[in-house]
Scaffold this motif. Structure first.
Motif, PDB file in Angstrom:
ATOM      1  N   MET A  89       4.118   9.670   3.594  1.00 53.44           N
ATOM      2  CA  MET A  89       5.073   9.580   4.787  1.00 53.44           C
ATOM      3  C   MET A  89       6.553  10.419   4.406  1.00 53.44           C
ATOM      4  O   MET A  89       6.509  10.406   2.805  1.00 53.44           O
ATOM      5  CB  MET A  89       6.368   8.430   4.860  1.00 53.44           C
ATOM      6  N   VAL A  90       6.788  11.487   4.883  1.00 48.47           N
ATOM      7  CA  VAL A  90       7.639  12.414   4.468  1.00 48.47           C
ATOM      8  C   VAL A  90       8.842  12.714   5.137  1.00 48.47           C
ATOM      9  O   VAL A  90       8.689  12.390   6.101  1.00 48.47           O
ATOM     10  CB  VAL A  90       6.349  13.512   5.309  1.00 48.47           C
ATOM     11  N   LEU A  91       9.818  12.492   4.485  1.00 46.27           N
ATOM     12  CA  LEU A  91      10.832  12.317   5.270  1.00 46.27           C
ATOM     13  C   LEU A  91      11.467  13.186   6.082  1.00 46.27           C
ATOM     14  O   LEU A  91      11.257  14.480   5.110  1.00 46.27           O
ATOM     15  CB  LEU A  91      11.495  12.111   3.752  1.00 46.27           C
ATOM     16  N   LEU A  92      12.055  13.530   6.945  1.00 48.32           N
ATOM     17  CA  LEU A  92      12.441  15.080   7.495  1.00 48.32           C
ATOM     18  C   LEU A  92      14.265  14.911   7.498  1.00 48.32           C
ATOM     19  O   LEU A  92      14.738  13.943   7.503  1.00 48.32           O
ATOM     20  CB  LEU A  92      12.358  14.857   8.821  1.00 48.32           C
ATOM     21  N   ASP A  93      13.981  15.550   6.054  1.00 47.88           N
ATOM     22  CA  ASP A  93      15.375  15.683   5.415  1.00 47.88           C
ATOM     23  C   ASP A  93      16.886  16.601   6.180  1.00 47.88           C
ATOM     24  O   ASP A  93      16.497  17.632   5.864  1.00 47.88           O
ATOM     25  CB  ASP A  93      15.417  15.770   3.814  1.00 47.88           C
ATOM     26  N   GLY A  94      17.428  16.226   7.347  1.00 43.12           N
ATOM     27  CA  GLY A  94      18.095  16.794   7.437  1.00 43.12           C
ATOM     28  C   GLY A  94      19.092  17.761   7.171  1.00 43.12           C
ATOM     29  O   GLY A  94      19.569  18.714   7.184  1.00 43.12           O
ATOM     30  N   LYS A  95      19.876  16.905   6.110  1.00 37.07           N
ATOM     31  CA  LYS A  95      21.201  17.121   5.412  1.00 37.07           C
ATOM     32  C   LYS A  95      20.551  18.954   4.168  1.00 37.07           C
ATOM     33  O   LYS A  95      20.722  19.967   4.781  1.00 37.07           O
ATOM     34  CB  LYS A  95      21.362  15.983   3.662  1.00 37.07           C
ATOM     35  N   GLN A  96      19.401  17.955   4.163  1.00 35.83           N
ATOM     36  CA  GLN A  96      18.155  19.610   3.147  1.00 35.83           C
ATOM     37  C   GLN A  96      18.471  21.262   4.340  1.00 35.83           C
ATOM     38  O   GLN A  96      18.704  21.804   3.892  1.00 35.83           O
ATOM     39  CB  GLN A  96      17.016  19.545   2.288  1.00 35.83           C
ATOM     40  N   THR A  97      17.539  20.744   5.371  1.00 36.59           N
ATOM     41  CA  THR A  97      17.377  21.224   6.372  1.00 36.59           C
ATOM     42  C   THR A  97      18.596  21.596   7.133  1.00 36.59           C
ATOM     43  O   THR A  97      18.939  23.377   7.055  1.00 36.59           O
ATOM     44  CB  THR A  97      16.807  20.764   7.642  1.00 36.59           C
TER      45      THR A  97
END
Ligand code: NAD
Length: 294
Positions: A1-9
């Motif tokens: 599972m890959v976390l779609l990291d909105g904070k980092q992006t």
């Protein structure tokens, strides 16, 4: 599972915008300027507006926050909007929703100059979006497209189920993902409160966008293995263990669904920060549109 990291992006996007702002300033020009109008003192709205203002500061934009009391008349608000429309130092502005009940939101929406409508809610921008013409895309759907792009999630030919048909998230998302565009070309189903066989639909979905505002609505038994999950929901749920007395919950039961998902956004730290980053991106676009036509 890959976390779609909105904070980092979103931090990456803000960094890219900050670099552009430095270039603008180094040419002796003024930075882009975003204004926000907040009517009343709703806790969630104040938090959102403050995050938007803080984000402006981080990238080097100018920002103006206009706070009006809850009992502000519709006429007074429309007058403020008129001033912002006419102020050439302000490139874009938003009116934080929801508005108090005595104010007609549609009237307010129509009063905003569509060239400064960085939320992308004005009918002119919605129409342009639908016709695939250059416009301000609504910030939340725009942020979702950007997240899918940066994590290289394939959408072409995929079955996408969007839950919720609001004007600001679900409906524009359904239009954008069905278009011939990067992060588009999908076969889209738009589900809503009258949808009868939702589980049947979500079980066939390659990508699910949950935007209905019911905490932990989408559960593990409703999704197939390998699904991509975009959780738009943000609901404040009472939680005595938290300092502020509440926790933020998404529309997805994260622990269960994450076990089956290939990609999934967390709440908080997923779609929310992306929305703010795209508001900044739209403001930069508004700035470029005006400075290039001068
Ligand atoms: P809304 O509240 O205007 O509408 C909810 C939608 O969900 C409606 O279209 C309704 O038909 C549908 N719905 C309700 N119950 C349903 C059910 N049982 N099954 C299927 N559909 C159902 O929607 P909104 O303004 O898009 O907000 C949705 C959620 O997203 C809220 O939690 C909101 O706070 C959040 N939100 C987050 C961001 C962000 O930046 N992350 C931005 C906007 C909204």
């Amino acid at each position: 599972m890959v976390l779609l990291d909105g904070k980092q992006t979103s931090n990456n996007i803000k960094q890219e915008i900050a670099v552009e702002v430095l270039k603008i300033i180094s040419k002796g020009q003024r930075p882009p300027h975003l204004a926000a109008i907040l009517v009343g003192s709703d806790g969630a709205s104040m938090t959102y507006v403050n995050s938007k203002v803080k984000a402006c500061e981080r990238v080097g934009f100018n920002s103006t926050l206009i706070k009006l009391p809850e009992n502000t008349s519709e006429e007074k608000l429309l007058n403020e909007i008129k001033h912002l429309n006419q102020n050439s130092e302000i490139d874009g502005f938003i009116v934080q929703l929801p508005l108090p009940k005595h104010i007609d939101e549609d009237k307010v929406l129509l009063a905003v100059d569509f060239n400064k409508d960085v939320d992308g809610f004005h009918p002119t921008n919605v129409g342009k979006m639908t016709l695939e013409l250059p416009c301000f895309l609504p910030a939340t759907p725009f942020g979702i497209l950007e997240l899918l792009e940066r994590y290289k999630v394939e959408t072409s030919g995929k079955n996408v189920v969007i839950i919720g048909r609001s004007h600001i998230v679900g409906r524009p998302m359904s239009i954008l993902m069905s278009q011939k565009r990067p992060q588009g070309n999908a076969t889209v189903t738009l589900a809503h409160s009258r949808t009868k066989n939702l589980k049947e639909l979500t079980l066939k979905a390659d990508i699910i966008v949950a935007a209905l505002g019911i905490p932990e609505f989408l559960t593990e038994d409703m999704v197939k293995k390998g699904v991509t999950i975009i959780d738009v929901g943000i609901t404040r749920v009472k939680d005595a263990s938290k300092k502020n007395g509440y926790a933020l919950k998404g529309d997805v039961h994260f622990e269960g669904v994450a076990k089956k998902a290939a990609f999934i956004t967390p709440v908080p730290g997923g779609v929310g920060p992306m929305t703010i980053a795209m508001l900044l991106k739209n403001t930069l676009l508004a700035y470029k549109n005006t400075t290039q036509t001068k």
